[in-house]
Enzyme design. Structure first.
Site, PDB file in Angstrom:
ATOM      1  N   VAL A 410     -34.574 111.671  23.406  1.00 53.32           N
ATOM      2  CA  VAL A 410     -34.804 110.223  23.379  1.00 53.32           C
ATOM      3  C   VAL A 410     -35.992 109.853  24.257  1.00 53.32           C
ATOM      4  O   VAL A 410     -36.287 108.674  24.415  1.00 53.32           O
ATOM      5  CB  VAL A 410     -33.548 109.430  23.831  1.00 53.32           C
ATOM      6  CG1 VAL A 410     -32.465 109.513  22.777  1.00 53.32           C
ATOM      7  CG2 VAL A 410     -33.012 109.930  25.155  1.00 53.32           C
ATOM      8  N   HIS A 411     -36.654 110.844  24.835  1.00 53.54           N
ATOM      9  CA  HIS A 411     -37.796 110.590  25.711  1.00 53.54           C
ATOM     10  C   HIS A 411     -39.057 111.155  25.079  1.00 53.54           C
ATOM     11  O   HIS A 411     -39.199 112.372  24.963  1.00 53.54           O
ATOM     12  CB  HIS A 411     -37.590 111.246  27.085  1.00 53.54           C
ATOM     13  CG  HIS A 411     -36.380 110.758  27.822  1.00 53.54           C
ATOM     14  ND1 HIS A 411     -35.779 111.462  28.842  1.00 53.54           N
ATOM     15  CD2 HIS A 411     -35.655 109.617  27.691  1.00 53.54           C
ATOM     16  CE1 HIS A 411     -34.742 110.788  29.294  1.00 53.54           C
ATOM     17  NE2 HIS A 411     -34.645 109.666  28.618  1.00 53.54           N
ATOM     18  N   LEU A 412     -39.973 110.283  24.686  1.00 62.22           N
ATOM     19  CA  LEU A 412     -41.236 110.702  24.072  1.00 62.22           C
ATOM     20  C   LEU A 412     -42.381 110.040  24.836  1.00 62.22           C
ATOM     21  O   LEU A 412     -42.331 108.836  25.102  1.00 62.22           O
ATOM     22  CB  LEU A 412     -41.273 110.270  22.606  1.00 62.22           C
ATOM     23  CG  LEU A 412     -40.152 110.832  21.728  1.00 62.22           C
ATOM     24  CD1 LEU A 412     -39.693 109.813  20.717  1.00 62.22           C
ATOM     25  CD2 LEU A 412     -40.613 112.084  21.022  1.00 62.22           C
TER      26      LEU A 412
END
Lengths: 474, 110
Positions: A410-412
């Site tokens: 969920v971290h980009l």
């Protein structure tokens, strides 16, 4: 075709866009925020539910970075962006990363003490706080396991406001900065997709958009602006720039935190309405351990990941919680806008070291959960052995392969990196896109590398800093 | 949703309750419609090829027709296939069905 004119156009209303809009509107600028997704009442849907997924997630949460293996990712697509769907965990950017990135990318005025001042401002405005009282069972399990093993752990603060009864309300952008922006005169337009930016020489003069009305009607909208802030996140910010013909160091260098999971069964019921707030920092910055959303659907999905029959375990789902190990990856990826196609192509290449790190993370997570009292561990690995004793964990080292691991993130970040090193960055030290006088990026795309912790706090502090710089420059 | 996708979703859905089965199918259908176009194109292409393959197996008498358990067993073998896109195809549809079936089932349902 309708037309609008504004001083500052902000594209996107998530952490970066909402903070930009509030700061610039408060300074007296005429601000218009365009958000591709709908306005959804923040209180209307249960967190992490299927209904929330349908209403607030881009692609119903069904997107993936292609590669070996493909990595599923989730983003918000609604007013408030991903702040509406995330867990609200808040962790300042570690000081050593600020130092490292300042040097590697030539980022001006990027000192830990300055960033700390911006972080304080954000924390004050958003009511960042720790959960009052004893942690819920799923979170206490992490603390208990870490204590037993002698591992460092921390209870993260959250972007939450707690009332006298300890009831927390997530301070999403639709509850906080966007109302502030609107009160200061900003116009927020939901359901409005920016098709491309309009260029004239070294200036962006506006944006061509497609607005969908509640009744289903569609209109073309042209917004003219003196300044444009693109804040669509690490996937859609570079895609918009590329659709507008801006490619230099835009879209390459995508970074993420690939994540592997375990469904852990305990001999007692655990909570399922929220996510654990404890994190294990013993292996930071390369491996972080924490807890995930664990509604019945998530538990079932995690149990199904081994590929083995899971119905007996699911019957006991109220005793099961889902945990993760997330790595700071050496690999990287790309975002590429495809001609005539609405969604960009996203790819990501894990390195062999990443695969090894994921296996290590899974084994450490297993050790921790068994130490915390879990009686059965189901890894998100097809054919992965269900583990009940510490001596069985070693089998996972060989089972975590590209073909068998089910990964998500969920971290980009990092698709328009900031800094004065023009060979490595797409924007200057304060987010101004190289080659343009009035075009800025102000979101997670600017962060030069995956931080190893939830990036929301870093995005907010950097966005605040960049707005201050913009206002001082004018 | 293409016909083979509907058959896969039907085979993976365990509840006999028709309204739940319809809700699961509707959720998967909506999710597939909302996928990034290039991913949807790839999935649709796989569905056509795999559907033709399954039809061929049935015609040759190597896969019983109208037996969802036989199709589930075949899907499980694809889940560990050395072919990456085949693995991803099954895992994606299975995740959607499992999540939806458990979220949409009335509280207290088995």
């Amino acid at each position: 075709m309708a037309d609008l004119a504004t001083d500052v156009l902000v594209v996107g209303s998530g952490a970066g866009g909402a903070i930009s809009a509030a700061a610039l509107a408060a300074a007296g600028r005429t601000v218009t925020v365009l958000e591709e997704g709908p306005w959804v009442d923040a209180d209307a849907l249960e967190p992490f539910s299927l209904d929330e997924m349908v209403a607030k997630y881009r692609h119903h949460g069904l997107a993936a970075a292609l590669g070996s293996p493909a990595i599923a990712y989730a983003e918000g697509r609604c007013v408030g962006g991903s702040t509406e769907i995330n867990s609200g965990l808040y962790h300042r950017l570690p000081d050593h990363l600020a130092d490292e990135w300042r040097t590697s990318y030539g980022i001006e005025e990027f000192f830990p003490d300055a960033l700390a001042r911006y972080a304080e401002r954000v924390e004050h405005e958003l009511s960042v706080a720790s959960m009052p009282g004893a942690p819920p069972p799923s979170s206490a399990a992490l603390e208990r396991g870490a204590t037993k093993l002698g591992w460092r752990n921390v209870e993260f603060a959250r972007v939450f406001s707690y009332d006298q009864n300890g009831r927390g309300t997530k301070q999403t952008m639709s509850r906080t900065m966007l109302p502030k922006a609107a009160a200061a005169g900003a116009t927020i337009i939901p359901d409005c997709r920016v098709l491309r930016l309009l260029r004239r020489g070294d200036r962006i003069v506006g944006a061509r958009c497609r607005r969908t009305h509640p009744g289903g009607g569609v209109e073309r909208l042209t917004v003219t602006a003196d300044h444009v802030f693109v804040c669509g996140g690490a996937v859609h910010t570079p895609a918009l720039l590329q659709r507008s013909g801006i490619w230099r160091n835009v879209g390459n260098g995508l970074k993420m935190h690939p994540t592997i999971k375990i469904a852990a069964r305990f001999p007692h019921p655990v909570d399922h309405g929220d996510v654990p707030t404890h994190r294990i920092t013993e292996f930071s910055p390369f491996v972080a351990i924490g807890g995930s959303a664990s509604r019945k659907g998530h538990v079932a999905m995690a149990l199904a990941d081994t590929g083995a029959p899971f119905h007996q375990a699911l019957a006991d789902w109220e005793n099961i919680s889902v945990y993760y190990a997330a790595i700071r990856s050496d690999g990287s990826g790309r975002v590429a806008a495809l001609p005539g196609v609405r969604s960009p192509l996203v790819t990501y290449s894990l390195t062999e070291a990443d695969v090894s790190r994921l296996a290590r993370g899974l084994v450490h997570l297993g050790e921790l959960l068994l130490a915390a009292g879990a009686t059965e561990l189901h890894p998100s690995v097809v054919g992965g052995a269900v583990v009940r004793r510490p001596d069985e964990l070693g089998g996972w080292w060989d089972q975590v392969t590209r073909a068998r691991a089910n990964l998500m993130t969920v971290h980009l970040t990092s698709t328009v990196r900031m800094g004065e090193n023009r060979a490595r960055t797409g924007a200057d030290s304060f987010g101004r896109v190289w080659g343009f006088r009035n075009l800025r990026v102000n979101d997670g795309a600017l962060i030069p590398d995956a931080p190893g912790v939830n990036p929301q706090a870093a995005i907010m502090a950097i966005a605040t800093r960049n707005c201050d710089h913009f206002l001082a420059e004018q | 949703m293409l016909w083979f996708e509907r058959e896969v979703v039907g085979a993976l859905t365990e509840s006999p309750e028709q309204s739940l089965r319809s809700s699961v199918e509707a959720f998967v259908d909506g999710s597939l419609r909302d996928m990034p176009e290039h991913l949807r194109l790839g999935v649709a292409g796989e569905s056509v090829l795999l559907g033709a393959w399954v039809a061929g197996l049935r015609k040759a008498g190597r896969l019983p027709a109208d037996d969802p358990h036989a199709l589930v067993a075949l899907l499980e073998s694809w889940e560990t296939s050395p072919v990456g896109v085949l693995r991803s195809y099954v895992r994606m549809l299975k995740s959607l069905v499992v999540f939806a079936e458990n979220e949409l089932a009335p509280a207290g349902a088995a």
